[in-house]
Design a protein around this motif. Structure first.
Motif, PDB file in Angstrom:
ATOM      1  N   TRP A   4      44.281  43.613  34.700  1.00 58.05           N
ATOM      2  CA  TRP A   4      43.535  43.318  35.924  1.00 58.05           C
ATOM      3  C   TRP A   4      44.031  44.173  37.087  1.00 58.05           C
ATOM      4  N   ALA A   5      45.366  44.281  37.177  1.00 54.63           N
ATOM      5  CA  ALA A   5      45.929  45.063  38.280  1.00 54.63           C
ATOM      6  C   ALA A   5      45.463  46.514  38.190  1.00 54.63           C
ATOM      7  N   LEU A   6      45.542  47.100  36.979  1.00 60.97           N
ATOM      8  CA  LEU A   6      45.143  48.501  36.812  1.00 60.97           C
ATOM      9  C   LEU A   6      43.667  48.688  37.131  1.00 60.97           C
ATOM     10  N   ILE A   7      42.832  47.759  36.606  1.00 63.44           N
ATOM     11  CA  ILE A   7      41.389  47.887  36.848  1.00 63.44           C
ATOM     12  C   ILE A   7      41.103  47.816  38.348  1.00 63.44           C
ATOM     13  N   ALA A   8      41.747  46.836  39.014  1.00 62.26           N
ATOM     14  CA  ALA A   8      41.498  46.673  40.457  1.00 62.26           C
ATOM     15  C   ALA A   8      41.947  47.917  41.223  1.00 62.26           C
ATOM     16  N   ILE A   9      43.116  48.465  40.862  1.00 63.64           N
ATOM     17  CA  ILE A   9      43.613  49.640  41.580  1.00 63.64           C
ATOM     18  C   ILE A   9      42.678  50.828  41.366  1.00 63.64           C
ATOM     19  N   PHE A  10      42.274  51.043  40.121  1.00 67.50           N
ATOM     20  CA  PHE A  10      41.397  52.187  39.864  1.00 67.50           C
ATOM     21  C   PHE A  10      40.040  52.004  40.530  1.00 67.50           C
ATOM     22  N   LEU A  11      39.490  50.787  40.434  1.00 67.23           N
ATOM     23  CA  LEU A  11      38.206  50.535  41.090  1.00 67.23           C
ATOM     24  C   LEU A  11      38.338  50.755  42.596  1.00 67.23           C
ATOM     25  N   GLY A  12      39.448  50.242  43.155  1.00 65.27           N
ATOM     26  CA  GLY A  12      39.660  50.375  44.601  1.00 65.27           C
ATOM     27  C   GLY A  12      39.779  51.829  45.020  1.00 65.27           C
ATOM     28  N   LEU A  13      40.568  52.605  44.264  1.00 67.46           N
ATOM     29  CA  LEU A  13      40.718  54.024  44.610  1.00 67.46           C
ATOM     30  C   LEU A  13      39.391  54.746  44.482  1.00 67.46           C
ATOM     31  N   ALA A  14      38.625  54.390  43.425  1.00 67.48           N
ATOM     32  CA  ALA A  14      37.321  55.031  43.240  1.00 67.48           C
ATOM     33  C   ALA A  14      36.410  54.726  44.429  1.00 67.48           C
TER      34      ALA A  14
END
Lengths: 221, 262
Positions: free
Chosen positions: B240-250
């Motif tokens: 979840w953390a990785l997905i949120a970080i990548f989505l956020g950066l995108a």
């Protein structure tokens, strides 16, 4: 060298996209060149300056800076009210990569702004003149190759005004300058070339006097 | 070209450092003893919960001091909550700084999340030291495990902060709704009770919440005698953390222009 390639800009308004403020501007501005930006109110002078300064992005097109360009001087903002003049100055020093010689720069800013002990006070307690002096001192503390100036209004009291003017003249000799102003006298004094903004287009003049006379004609017409 | 231009990573690093120090000063030195409140807030929180629970029952968690159980839970949750809720506001709060082109919206969000994580970590260390002084056994059983759980909680919070900082800038209501959602999330993350008290069919739902995994892993690593629920899966939180970080950066890349445009 600052390169603008087919730069378009329009702003988002409450009613969807606004009109094109800048409509396809392509310019090469040499590094050591003092340029005056002129045009009627709302012609996009400040917008163009913000785009050159990189604090706003063009809607279409590209802006490339191949030299150290200052932030637009004379604009409000960039300082935090609850922090002291020194803390704000430190922040700007760090931002511009002057970690090593920060003490010197801080000393310069404190001296030039003539703030004295107020330098350690939160800047929300500053008078407007004190704030303007701090801003001006900050912009003189770094060696940019091109300075962006938006309507450099007179700063502080008569004595400081004189000092500021002299510092600014020295700077205009050494570095490039891109200046927005309605004041013909200071444009003539500081600028060689001119850019006239009209209907979203930019016209380059090698001589600021030509640009000014063109501008006057366009208003008269 | 006079070779004075700095490389992009060098600019970003100096921006992060400058922003970090600036945020730290305004967070710790603003107002009267702001740093003291950072310590008192979780202590008061735990004290109130203790008072309430002392009427209900005296020992909820076998083998673990209930005060410490609450303290670890409260700080773990605060880490997650502050990392996201404070970074959601980062762009609006720092709008004045965007007149320096070196500062990008994403910098302010990342720096705030990192600062909140660090502050809560220091608070945890200080409170543990205080607990040891009054005779509680507050030495973490598995320090590395504690570290990993805290890092993942902060990372998940930072990821949510990245996503919703863009959201809140484009649609201001999103920020308000997200902050409201933290209150039910507080109860649903098991700050006050061990999930093992829940029946198994409820636990399956309970552990859909990524933050619950972080808190459970945190307590499992902190207390030697704490029995973690079998559903605990740190990989779930990490994903979840990785997905949120990548989505956020995108999102920050996609909306870079609109975040800066006034």
């Amino acid at each position: 060298m600052i390169i603008l390639e087919d730069v378009h800009k329009r702003y988002r308004t409450e009613h969807g996209m606004g009109r094109w403020v800048l409509n396809g501007i392509s310019l090469n501005i040499p590094r050591k060149c003092n340029v005056g930006l002129i045009g009627a109110n709302g012609a996009g002078k400040s917008t163009l300056l913000r785009l050159i300064g990189g604090i706003d992005q063009p809607s279409k097109g590209r802006v490339e800076r191949r030299c150290r360009v200052s932030w637009p001087l004379g604009l409000a903002g960039g300082l935090q009210g609850s922090m002291s003049g020194r803390q704000n100055a430190k922040f700007v020093c760090r931002l511009h990569g002057h970690e090593a010689d920060m003490a010197e720069r801080l000393a310069f800013i404190k001296e030039f702004s003539e703030l004295g002990d107020a330098f350690e006070e939160p800047i929300k307690r500053y008078s407007s003149g004190m704030g303007a002096r701090l801003r001006f001192a900050l912009s003189m503390a770094f060696d940019f190759e091109v300075y962006l100036v938006d309507e450099l209004t007179s700063v502080g009291d008569a004595a400081f005004k004189k000092k500021a003017r002299e510092a600014f003249e020295r700077l205009a000799d050494q570095a490039g300058l891109i200046m927005v102003s309605h004041d013909e006298k200071s444009l003539m004094q500081f600028c060689k070339a001119g850019i006239l903004l009209r209907d979203g287009q930019a016209h380059w003049y090698h001589d600021i006097r030509d640009a000014l006379s063109q501008y006057k004609q366009s208003i008269a017409a | 070209m006079t070779g004075t231009a700095r490389s992009a990573p060098a600019v970003t690093l100096s921006v992060w450092k400058a922003l970090f120090l600036r945020e730290a000063v305004s967070r710790l030195a603003a107002g009267r003893a702001a740093w003291l409140w950072l310590l008192l807030e979780p202590v008061a929180h735990v004290a109130v919960l203790m008072l309430i629970f002392s009427f209900v029952r005296d020992r909820v968690v076998p083998g673990v001091s209930f005060a410490l159980f609450l303290m670890v839970g409260v700080i773990g949750f605060n880490m997650f909550r502050n990392a996201s809720s404070r970074s959601i506001d980062a762009i609006t709060a720092n709008a004045a700084l965007f007149s320096y082109r070196q500062v990008k919206p994403v910098d302010t969000v990342l720096v705030r999340a990192a600062l909140e994580g660090l502050i809560e970590f220091v608070v945890l260390v200080i409170l543990c030291a205080g607990a040891i002084l009054i005779g509680l056994d507050a030495v973490p059983h598995d320090p590395l495990g504690v570290w990993i759980a805290l890092l993942l909680l902060t990372g998940f919070g930072a990821g949510l902060g990245l996503v919703f900082s863009v959201g809140a800038d484009l649609v201001p209501e999103i920020g308000k709704i997200v902050k409201l959602a933290f209150t039910p999330l507080y109860f649903m993350s098991g700050v006050m009770f061990p999930p093992m008290l829940l029946p198994q069919y409820v636990r399956e739902w309970f552990f859909l919440n990524p933050a619950a995994h972080g808190l459970e892993a945190l307590r499992g690593a902190f207390f030697a005698d704490y029995h973690v629920a079998p559903e605990l899966d740190l990989g779930y939180l990490a994903a979840w953390a990785l997905i949120a970080i990548f989505l956020g950066l995108a999102l920050h890349v996609r909306y870079a222009q609109r975040l800066l445009a006034r």
